[in-house]
Design an enzyme around this catalytic site. Structure first.
Site, PDB file in Angstrom:
ATOM      1  N   ASN A 105       0.839  -1.268  -0.102  1.00 11.02           N
ATOM      2  CA  ASN A 105       0.130  -0.184  -0.098  1.00 11.02           C
ATOM      3  C   ASN A 105       0.866   1.145  -0.139  1.00 11.02           C
ATOM      4  O   ASN A 105       1.856   1.473   0.485  1.00 11.02           O
ATOM      5  CB  ASN A 105      -0.906  -0.025   1.106  1.00 11.02           C
ATOM      6  CG  ASN A 105      -0.363   0.439   2.359  1.00 11.02           C
ATOM      7  OD1 ASN A 105      -0.443   1.957   2.739  1.00 11.02           O
ATOM      8  ND2 ASN A 105       0.161  -0.139   3.422  1.00 11.02           N
ATOM      9  N   PHE A 109      -2.052   7.922   4.345  1.00 15.01           N
ATOM     10  CA  PHE A 109      -2.608   8.429   5.677  1.00 15.01           C
ATOM     11  C   PHE A 109      -3.914   9.387   4.957  1.00 15.01           C
ATOM     12  O   PHE A 109      -4.347  10.386   5.243  1.00 15.01           O
ATOM     13  CB  PHE A 109      -1.834   9.763   6.228  1.00 15.01           C
ATOM     14  CG  PHE A 109      -0.944   9.223   7.080  1.00 15.01           C
ATOM     15  CD1 PHE A 109      -0.479   7.621   7.295  1.00 15.01           C
ATOM     16  CD2 PHE A 109       0.215   9.898   7.781  1.00 15.01           C
ATOM     17  CE1 PHE A 109       0.218   7.191   8.271  1.00 15.01           C
ATOM     18  CE2 PHE A 109       1.104   9.437   8.558  1.00 15.01           C
ATOM     19  CZ  PHE A 109       1.324   8.068   9.022  1.00 15.01           C
ATOM     20  N   SER A 166       5.255   5.245   9.065  1.00 12.12           N
ATOM     21  CA  SER A 166       4.850   4.903   7.482  1.00 12.12           C
ATOM     22  C   SER A 166       5.666   5.212   6.400  1.00 12.12           C
ATOM     23  O   SER A 166       6.249   6.467   6.510  1.00 12.12           O
ATOM     24  CB  SER A 166       3.585   5.689   7.292  1.00 12.12           C
ATOM     25  OG  SER A 166       3.021   5.790   5.963  1.00 12.12           O
ATOM     26  N   ASN A 168       4.834   5.848   3.607  1.00 11.23           N
ATOM     27  CA  ASN A 168       4.109   6.747   2.463  1.00 11.23           C
ATOM     28  C   ASN A 168       3.823   8.232   2.596  1.00 11.23           C
ATOM     29  O   ASN A 168       3.250   8.512   1.866  1.00 11.23           O
ATOM     30  CB  ASN A 168       2.660   6.085   2.359  1.00 11.23           C
ATOM     31  CG  ASN A 168       2.897   4.537   1.845  1.00 11.23           C
ATOM     32  OD1 ASN A 168       3.789   4.172   1.067  1.00 11.23           O
ATOM     33  ND2 ASN A 168       2.504   3.692   2.594  1.00 11.23           N
ATOM     34  N   THR A 169       4.386   8.717   3.651  1.00 10.58           N
ATOM     35  CA  THR A 169       4.442  10.240   3.709  1.00 10.58           C
ATOM     36  C   THR A 169       6.069  10.557   3.547  1.00 10.58           C
ATOM     37  O   THR A 169       6.786  10.396   4.691  1.00 10.58           O
ATOM     38  CB  THR A 169       3.932  10.594   5.059  1.00 10.58           C
ATOM     39  OG1 THR A 169       2.546  10.269   5.113  1.00 10.58           O
ATOM     40  CG2 THR A 169       4.179  12.143   5.362  1.00 10.58           C
ATOM     41  N   LYS A 204       5.429   3.526  17.167  1.00  5.97           N
ATOM     42  CA  LYS A 204       5.286   2.129  16.002  1.00  5.97           C
ATOM     43  C   LYS A 204       6.644   2.658  15.299  1.00  5.97           C
ATOM     44  O   LYS A 204       6.662   3.724  14.717  1.00  5.97           O
ATOM     45  CB  LYS A 204       4.086   2.288  15.307  1.00  5.97           C
ATOM     46  CG  LYS A 204       3.962   1.051  14.307  1.00  5.97           C
ATOM     47  CD  LYS A 204       2.475   0.844  13.804  1.00  5.97           C
ATOM     48  CE  LYS A 204       2.430  -0.039  12.854  1.00  5.97           C
ATOM     49  NZ  LYS A 204       1.063  -0.218  12.404  1.00  5.97           N
ATOM     50  N   ASN A 233       5.961  -1.473  11.715  1.00  4.05           N
ATOM     51  CA  ASN A 233       4.988  -1.092  10.236  1.00  4.05           C
ATOM     52  C   ASN A 233       5.591  -1.977   9.133  1.00  4.05           C
ATOM     53  O   ASN A 233       6.299  -2.958   8.926  1.00  4.05           O
ATOM     54  CB  ASN A 233       5.250   0.708   9.819  1.00  4.05           C
ATOM     55  CG  ASN A 233       4.067   1.042   9.667  1.00  4.05           C
ATOM     56  OD1 ASN A 233       3.455   0.725   8.641  1.00  4.05           O
ATOM     57  ND2 ASN A 233       3.659   2.318  10.105  1.00  4.05           N
TER      58      ASN A 233
HETATM   59  C1  LIG Z   1      -3.746  -1.034   3.773  1.00  3.00           C
HETATM   60  C2  LIG Z   1      -2.868  -0.693   4.744  1.00  3.00           C
HETATM   61  C3  LIG Z   1      -2.787   0.262   5.451  1.00  3.00           C
HETATM   62  C4  LIG Z   1      -2.089   0.387   6.553  1.00  3.00           C
HETATM   63  N1  LIG Z   1      -2.091   1.776   7.329  1.00  3.00           N
HETATM   64  C5  LIG Z   1      -1.529   1.977   8.385  1.00  3.00           C
HETATM   65  C6  LIG Z   1      -1.793   3.021   9.125  1.00  3.00           C
HETATM   66  O1  LIG Z   1      -2.439   4.097   8.770  1.00  3.00           O
HETATM   67  N2  LIG Z   1      -0.971   3.519  10.428  1.00  3.00           N
HETATM   68  C7  LIG Z   1      -0.044   2.395  10.680  1.00  3.00           C
HETATM   69  O2  LIG Z   1       0.464   2.686  12.055  1.00  3.00           O
HETATM   70  N3  LIG Z   1      -0.104   1.260  10.167  1.00  3.00           N
HETATM   71  C8  LIG Z   1      -0.602   1.142   8.897  1.00  3.00           C
HETATM   72  N4  LIG Z   1      -0.722  -0.207   8.231  1.00  3.00           N
HETATM   73  C9  LIG Z   1       0.450  -1.223   8.788  1.00  3.00           C
HETATM   74  C10 LIG Z   1      -0.222  -2.369   9.774  1.00  3.00           C
HETATM   75  O3  LIG Z   1      -0.933  -1.592  11.005  1.00  3.00           O
HETATM   76  C11 LIG Z   1       0.481  -3.249   9.971  1.00  3.00           C
HETATM   77  O4  LIG Z   1       1.933  -2.770  10.900  1.00  3.00           O
HETATM   78  C12 LIG Z   1       1.628  -3.803   8.801  1.00  3.00           C
HETATM   79  O5  LIG Z   1       0.569  -4.114   7.801  1.00  3.00           O
HETATM   80  C13 LIG Z   1       1.956  -5.343   9.180  1.00  3.00           C
HETATM   81  O6  LIG Z   1       0.980  -6.342   9.572  1.00  3.00           O
HETATM   82  P1  LIG Z   1       0.537  -7.431   8.520  1.00  3.00           P
HETATM   83  O7  LIG Z   1       1.521  -7.937   8.122  1.00  3.00           O
HETATM   84  O8  LIG Z   1      -0.457  -8.152   9.543  1.00  3.00           O
HETATM   85  O9  LIG Z   1      -0.504  -6.459   7.817  1.00  3.00           O
HETATM   86  C14 LIG Z   1      -1.299  -0.446   6.881  1.00  3.00           C
HETATM   87  C15 LIG Z   1      -1.235  -1.536   6.425  1.00  3.00           C
HETATM   88  C16 LIG Z   1      -1.803  -1.843   5.266  1.00  3.00           C
HETATM   89  C17 LIG Z   1      -1.756  -3.115   4.591  1.00  3.00           C
END
Ligand SMILES: Cc1cc2nc3c(=O)[nH]c(=O)nc-3n(C[C@H](O)[C@H](O)[C@H](O)COP(=O)(O)O)c2cc1C
Length: 341
Positions: A105, A109, A166, A168-169, A204, A233
């Site tokens: 992704n 934000f 993140s 992405n910022t 985080k 993350n």
């Molecule tokens: C589509 C998507 C959006 C995410 N948005 C955020 C976010 O807004 N803030 C954040 O701290 N982590 C965000 N994450 C990261 C997740 O909270 C997590 O740290 C990461 O996906 C690893 O866990 P997983 O392998 O179980 O997905 C996002 C992940 C995905 C897939």
């Protein structure tokens, strides 16, 4: 896989996500049975009925937390929320790597801002809820955005997560460097003290950190009285084994390809800062994965990507499997297994 999850996977990922949120908000998710006491655990003073949490980013605008808690998560983290509403990056910006059970992704934000988020937390029901706070892309003083989040939401969630990881910022992860982090955490600690309370503050972090970077973060977190680290993350790294045609997309990779690196980081942090509570995130998709993160030092775990592929029935399966593993190894509770080598 749940029938609902199978249906959603036929749709564009963001459309599917919107439908899942609407279904949860409407109370259409199944209700989980009460958790057995053996699954109980504790993180930084928060009592959790089970150690499996919904990771940030799924319920960015705090619309679906009641449904997620009812579906069996031990806690739910909403956000990331930024002070002002933000559209995020242009679409497409969310990709399923189905062959790898992974996602990439670069949402950036997208969220409805602090006011809408706060309104949804007023009068919320029971269950442990975290607010994950971030900074607007165009903000001239990013640290001030985190302070604004803490102040505006004070008293509403059970804990706060400061998300500086993140990918992405642009430039956000620079806040992980020692001087920037000391400044940010110092300002947050000061604000928390002036608000007169002790809501736990978690940080985080990214998985793409070297040993020196990890040590700096652990020292800064401890020095400023932060309560726990969330590890981790999404990653910018692309492992050799990825098979999906989307593997070259820009953004953060999540799911099983992230499991090893994020679990290794947990183990390293446990060694560097044995008294600092940890929450393990990254590639959790089975009871064995939950158990491995607990044993690596996490007091609890979170997941996102596996839920997209498996649907809400996954939560009960993980708990059943975790219980069996705890039992087989002679642990009376999930809390006992934390950091057991
Ligand atoms: C589509 C998507 C959006 C995410 N948005 C955020 C976010 O807004 N803030 C954040 O701290 N982590 C965000 N994450 C990261 C997740 O909270 C997590 O740290 C990461 O996906 C690893 O866990 P997983 O392998 O179980 O997905 C996002 C992940 C995905 C897939």
């Amino acid at each position: 896989m749940d029938a609902g999850a199978a249906l959603l996977r036929r749709l564009d990922p963001e459309t599917a996500h919107g439908l899942a949120i609407a279904a949860l908000e409407a109370g259409l998710a199944p209700s989980a049975a009460a958790d057995p006491p053996a699954l109980a655990t504790e993180v930084a003073g928060l009592q959790l009925p089970n150690p499996i949490g919904m990771a940030a980013g799924f319920d960015k605008n705090a619309e679906a937390h009641a449904g997620l808690l009812r579906a069996g998560f031990g806690f739910v983290e909403c956000g990331t929320v930024t002070p002002r509403p933000q559209a995020g990056n242009p679409r497409p910006r969310l990709f399923r790597l189905a062959e790898d059970r992974a996602l990439i992704n670069r949402l950036g934000f997208n969220n409805a801002g602090l006011e809408a988020f706060a309104a949804r937390l007023h009068g919320r029901g029971p269950g442990v809820l975290g607010a994950n706070i971030g900074a607007n892309k165009e903000s001239p003083d990013r640290a001030a955005d985190y302070v604004a989040g803490l102040r505006r939401l004070w008293g509403l969630p059970d804990y706060f997560t400061v998300n500086i990881s993140s990918p992405n910022t642009p430039g956000l992860r620079d806040l992980q460097s020692r001087a920037a982090l000391d400044d940010l955490l110092g300002r947050l600690a000061e604000s928390r003290a002036s608000l007169g309370g002790r809501a736990p503050l978690f940080l985080k972090i990214a998985p793409d950190l070297d040993e020196a970077g990890l040590r700096d973060i652990a020292e800064s977190v401890v020095a400023h009285g932060m309560d726990a680290l969330i590890v981790s993350n999404t990653t910018l790294a692309r492992s050799e084994g990825l098979r999906s045609r989307h593997r070259g997309e820009a953004g953060g990779l999540s799911g099983p390809p992230l499991f090893e690196a994020s679990t290794r980081l947990l183990r390293n942090l446990r060694a560097i800062a044995p008294d600092l509570p940890l929450i393990g995130v990254g590639g959790v998709a089975s009871g064995a994965d939950v158990y491995a993160k607990l044993r690596a030092g996490a007091s609890a775990v979170q997941l996102y990507t596996a839920l997209i592929y498996a649907g809400p029935g996954l939560i009960a399966r993980l708990k059943r499997d975790l219980l069996a593993r705890l039992h087989a190894d002679g642990f009376a509770t999930a809390a006992e297994a934390v950091g057991a080598t």
